[in-house]
Design a protein around this motif. Structure first.
Motif, PDB file in Angstrom:
ATOM      1  N   HIS A 153      -8.146 -14.614  21.391  1.00  0.00           N
ATOM      2  CA  HIS A 153      -9.088 -13.541  21.040  1.00  0.00           C
ATOM      3  C   HIS A 153      -8.354 -12.211  21.069  1.00  0.00           C
ATOM      4  O   HIS A 153      -7.674 -11.874  22.049  1.00  0.00           O
ATOM      5  CB  HIS A 153     -10.269 -13.456  21.989  1.00  0.00           C
ATOM      6  CG  HIS A 153     -11.158 -12.274  21.676  1.00  0.00           C
ATOM      7  ND1 HIS A 153     -11.873 -12.196  20.500  1.00  0.00           N
ATOM      8  CD2 HIS A 153     -11.394 -11.120  22.339  1.00  0.00           C
ATOM      9  CE1 HIS A 153     -12.523 -11.045  20.461  1.00  0.00           C
ATOM     10  NE2 HIS A 153     -12.250 -10.377  21.576  1.00  0.00           N
ATOM     11  N   GLN A 155      -8.904  -7.982  20.395  1.00  0.00           N
ATOM     12  CA  GLN A 155      -9.882  -6.897  20.248  1.00  0.00           C
ATOM     13  C   GLN A 155      -9.132  -5.588  20.108  1.00  0.00           C
ATOM     14  O   GLN A 155      -8.351  -5.210  20.984  1.00  0.00           O
ATOM     15  CB  GLN A 155     -10.801  -6.855  21.467  1.00  0.00           C
ATOM     16  CG  GLN A 155     -11.850  -5.744  21.396  1.00  0.00           C
ATOM     17  CD  GLN A 155     -12.860  -5.868  22.514  1.00  0.00           C
ATOM     18  OE1 GLN A 155     -13.683  -6.785  22.520  1.00  0.00           O
ATOM     19  NE2 GLN A 155     -12.794  -4.964  23.472  1.00  0.00           N
ATOM     20  N   THR A 211     -17.261  -1.680  12.718  1.00  0.00           N
ATOM     21  CA  THR A 211     -16.750  -2.832  13.458  1.00  0.00           C
ATOM     22  C   THR A 211     -16.869  -4.106  12.632  1.00  0.00           C
ATOM     23  O   THR A 211     -17.887  -4.349  11.970  1.00  0.00           O
ATOM     24  CB  THR A 211     -17.498  -3.001  14.788  1.00  0.00           C
ATOM     25  OG1 THR A 211     -17.444  -1.775  15.512  1.00  0.00           O
ATOM     26  CG2 THR A 211     -16.891  -4.117  15.628  1.00  0.00           C
ATOM     27  N   HIS A 213     -15.946  -8.447  12.756  1.00  0.00           N
ATOM     28  CA  HIS A 213     -15.586  -9.621  13.541  1.00  0.00           C
ATOM     29  C   HIS A 213     -15.013 -10.685  12.604  1.00  0.00           C
ATOM     30  O   HIS A 213     -15.658 -11.039  11.605  1.00  0.00           O
ATOM     31  CB  HIS A 213     -16.797 -10.184  14.279  1.00  0.00           C
ATOM     32  CG  HIS A 213     -17.467  -9.186  15.180  1.00  0.00           C
ATOM     33  ND1 HIS A 213     -16.950  -8.809  16.395  1.00  0.00           N
ATOM     34  CD2 HIS A 213     -18.619  -8.476  15.021  1.00  0.00           C
ATOM     35  CE1 HIS A 213     -17.750  -7.908  16.960  1.00  0.00           C
ATOM     36  NE2 HIS A 213     -18.771  -7.689  16.141  1.00  0.00           N
ATOM     37  N   THR A 227     -11.853  -8.794  16.832  1.00  0.00           N
ATOM     38  CA  THR A 227     -12.821  -7.707  16.715  1.00  0.00           C
ATOM     39  C   THR A 227     -12.065  -6.417  16.441  1.00  0.00           C
ATOM     40  O   THR A 227     -11.149  -6.062  17.190  1.00  0.00           O
ATOM     41  CB  THR A 227     -13.656  -7.568  17.997  1.00  0.00           C
ATOM     42  OG1 THR A 227     -14.390  -8.780  18.207  1.00  0.00           O
ATOM     43  CG2 THR A 227     -14.624  -6.402  17.898  1.00  0.00           C
TER      44      THR A 227
END
Length: 306
Positions: A153, A155, A211, A213, A227
């Motif tokens: 992941h 971000q 934003t 995803h 993200t």
């Protein structure tokens, strides 16, 4: 045929905040580089930056060709869709390329620039900061050499457009138009792809403001979620990248270090590619692949828009 000298003569295309903060001081302070000049769309900005670093200023369309003529390589600090056609033009003039990310936001333009570089036989490096920063580059290489990654992941949340932001990059029209997907997306992909493999499938959805995803499947079989955005509240901004797999949980080191030092490392990579003829892992072809993936994500978002 490309031009060769003992010290690489490098010119800079761009005279905005990023050029002044990073590229210009890195080029001026590199022992193996002659900082040949600065080209800017605004004559006053080009002159000020050139004067600060003891080099020549160029402007106008004729100034671009004049700068290329005295350079072995050209570094870029301009919007991506200004960069791509100028990179093709520089390559045709025999100049090696030190590009900013993304190479372009248009796939055809990115591919045209890459084709021009290939036809001219010039070396290229795309300045994906994580791949050159002293804190993160060894980490990416180490994790890329390991097996058994299951998922990851990433971000990347900036606060350029939050209340109270004083970032000089908030005034950038292309960032305002394209958002975090294109501005910070290349950073995330530049670290994920060497570790998990090329992206084979993309899913994309929108969050608040700009934003985005992403859910990615990689050639290794691993998946990742990403993200991205530039509009987070100041206290929510930050970056992280976590890998999970047989190695356990491994996290990207904090801090990107000194951007000037990181750019000097990118210059070193270009010098090595010129010297050996061996393409750098972050060359223009890698930059094209980043553009292809981000363009696919953008198209999915546009299709899903109400």
């Amino acid at each position: 045929m490309t031009k060769q000298t003992q010290q690489l003569r490098i010119g800079l295309i761009g005279a905005g905040p990023w050029a002044g903060m990073t590229q210009a001081p890195a080029l001026a302070g590199h022992p193996d580089v002659v900082f040949s000049g600065v080209w800017g769309r605004r004559p006053d900005a080009a002159a000020a930056l050139a004067d600060a670093h003891g080099t020549a200023a160029f402007t106008g369309d004729e100034g671009i060709d004049a700068l290329f003529a005295i350079c072995d390589a050209v570094a870029f600090a301009v919007p991506p869709d200004v960069q791509a056609p100028l990179a093709a033009r520089a390559a045709a003039a025999g100049c090696h390329l030190l590009l900013d990310k993304p190479v372009a936001t248009d796939v055809a333009a990115a591919r045209t620039a890459a084709r021009a570089a290939g036809d001219a036989g010039v070396a290229s490096v795309v300045f994906c900061t994580l791949r050159f920063a002293s804190e993160t580059a060894p980490w990416v290489a180490e994790q890329g050499a390991a097996d058994g990654w299951f998922t990851a992941h990433a971000q990347w949340l900036g606060s350029l457009y939050s209340d109270g932001s004083n970032s000089p990059f908030a005034a950038s029209p292309w960032r305002r138009e394209k958002g975090g997907l294109w501005d910070v997306g290349p950073h995330a992909l530049s670290a994920l792809i060497p570790v998990l493999g090329d992206v084979t499938t993309v899913s994309a959805g929108r969050g608040p403001a700009d934003t985005v995803h992403l859910v990615l499947r990689h050639a290794s079989g691993a998946s990742s979620t990403v993200t991205l955005g530039l509009s987070a509240p100041g206290k929510a901004a930050g970056t992280s990248l976590v890998l999970l797999g047989e190695q356990g949980r491994v996290e990207l080191p904090d801090g990107w270090g000194d951007p000037v030092a990181s750019f000097r490392a990118a210059v070193d990579a270009l010098l090595e590619a010129v010297r050996t003829g061996k393409p750098d892992a972050c060359d223009i072809r890698f930059g094209v692949r980043l553009t292809e993936i981000l363009a696919e994500a953008e198209e999915l978002l546009l299709r899903a828009a109400p």
